[in-house]
Design an enzyme around this catalytic site. Structure first.
Site, PDB file in Angstrom:
ATOM      1  CB  VAL A  13      47.981  42.401  43.058  1.00 52.84           C
ATOM      2  CG1 VAL A  13      48.751  41.203  42.515  1.00 52.84           C
ATOM      3  CG2 VAL A  13      47.676  42.201  44.544  1.00 52.84           C
ATOM      4  CE1 TYR A 125      36.407  40.956  46.562  1.00 55.43           C
ATOM      5  CE2 TYR A 125      36.735  39.923  48.692  1.00 55.43           C
ATOM      6  CZ  TYR A 125      37.245  40.378  47.495  1.00 55.43           C
ATOM      7  OH  TYR A 125      38.591  40.251  47.229  1.00 55.43           O
TER       8      TYR A 125
END
Ligand SMILES: NC(=O)c1ccc[n+]([C@@H]2O[C@H](COP(=O)([O-])OP(=O)(O)OC[C@H]3O[C@@H](n4cnc5c(N)ncnc54)[C@H](OP(=O)(O)O)[C@@H]3O)[C@@H](O)[C@H]2O)c1
Length: 298
Positions: A13, A125
């Site tokens: 990204v 995570y």
């Protein structure tokens, strides 16, 4: 001219953001080598040095399985650093744009998750990414938390590239078919972020969590089938090769981190707030695969 501080410039990204942000201001794009997010003092120093109007933070500890054995580092980068950015942004009255994940949900919903659904992460995570969201919201400055899912792109490692590699090497693949989500092109996230910055003179009133993914839903097996179908349009060897992609259940492919069975995110809120058009995942995937074959060196 606005100063934009961008982290994770080498990520999927972050790489797309560098390109798309360039016309919008003076972009200071920092890689992990230039700014290590596990070091809160380095973050404070960077923000105080550059005095940005906008901070964009796509950097993250994204190794979902490895995080199970490195929880402290994952927490430092995903859970603590976003809060430090938020504190520093607030002091400057700057806007913080941060990215989060569908893995904050446990996946037990039958329908797409909205921003009002309660997170219940099942992995380290997911827990660390949720901690980052909580830290940003607690500071209560100008912020956007954009939750996305199943990110792929031309730059960096991802499922699309793994499937393309395995499809060349093997004659049979076994891919999980009972986890549902929306594959999202890193470029869609970058373009949408730029559109948000352009459309709104952001005054903080729209601060909050937004779900931002491509449209539609699929599972990893169907997604892999579509990747190979598209690749066969450009790769003659693959087009003529016999390849079987077997659907398997999650328990047949044991990995350290638990994944949600359904992590499709409802995107009505972001579309309404910022006038975004989020095309079906197949459209972006087709473009990305075409691009991968037109730039084979990447
Ligand atoms: N990838 C997905 O499937 C997915 C799904 C849902 C949400 N998200 C979220 O979307 C955002 C962007 O993800 P992405 O796919 O672009 O991730 P990515 O390609 O893995 O990029 C993450 C970037 O963060 C950098 N980074 C890692 N540890 C760092 C540290 N200690 N200090 C500074 N930088 C560090 C990496 O540096 P190096 O280049 O040096 O490794 C990398 O450039 C993240 O917030 C992620 O949690 C991703």
């Amino acid at each position: 001219m606005k100063t934009i501080l961008l982290t994770g410039a080498n990520g999927q990204v972050g790489w797309e953001l560098q390109r798309v942000l360039a016309p919008l201001g003076h972009v200071i794009a920092l890689t992990r080598e230039q700014l290590d997010l596990s070091q809160p003092d380095a973050i404070r120093q960077a923000v105080r040095t550059h005095q940005p109007d906008i901070i964009i933070n796509p950097a993250a500890y994204t190794a979902v399985d490895k995080a199970e054995s490195e929880p402290d580092l994952a927490m430092a980068v995903n859970g603590i650093a976003p809060g430090v950015f938020a504190e520093e942004a607030k002091k400057l009255d700057a806007l913080l744009i941060h990215y989060s994940t569908d893995y904050v949900f446990d996946g037990s919903n039958a329908s797409p998750y909205t921003e009002n659904d309660a997170p219940n992460p099942q992995s380290i995570y997911g827990k660390t990414k949720l901690a980052g969201e909580v830290a940003i919201r607690a500071v209560n400055g100008k912020h956007l938390i954009l939750r996305t899912s199943w990110v792929y792109g031309v730059h960096g490692g991802n499922f699309v590239k793994t499937v393309l590699r395995l499809a060349k090497e093997r004659s049979e693949l076994r891919i999980v078919a009972d986890q549902f989500g929306a594959p999202t092109w890193a470029r869609l996230l970058a373009d949408s972020t730029a559109q948000i910055l352009q459309l709104k003179d952001f005054d903080g009133s729209l601060s909050g969590v937004y779900h931002l993914t491509a449209g539609g839903r699929t599972n990893w097996h169907q997604y892999a089938e579509e990747i190979v179908r598209l690749a066969r349009l450009y790769d003659e060897t693959l087009a003529n090769k016999a390849l079987t992609i077997h659907p398997i259940a999650t328990h047949e492919y044991p990995v350290p981190a638990k994944r949600p069975a359904n992590s499709v995110l409802a995107t009505d809120k972001v579309k309404q707030a910022f006038g975004l058009n989020l095309p079906p995942w197949q459209e972006d995937l087709a473009q990305c695969v075409r691009e991968l074959y037109s730039t084979p060196a990447l």
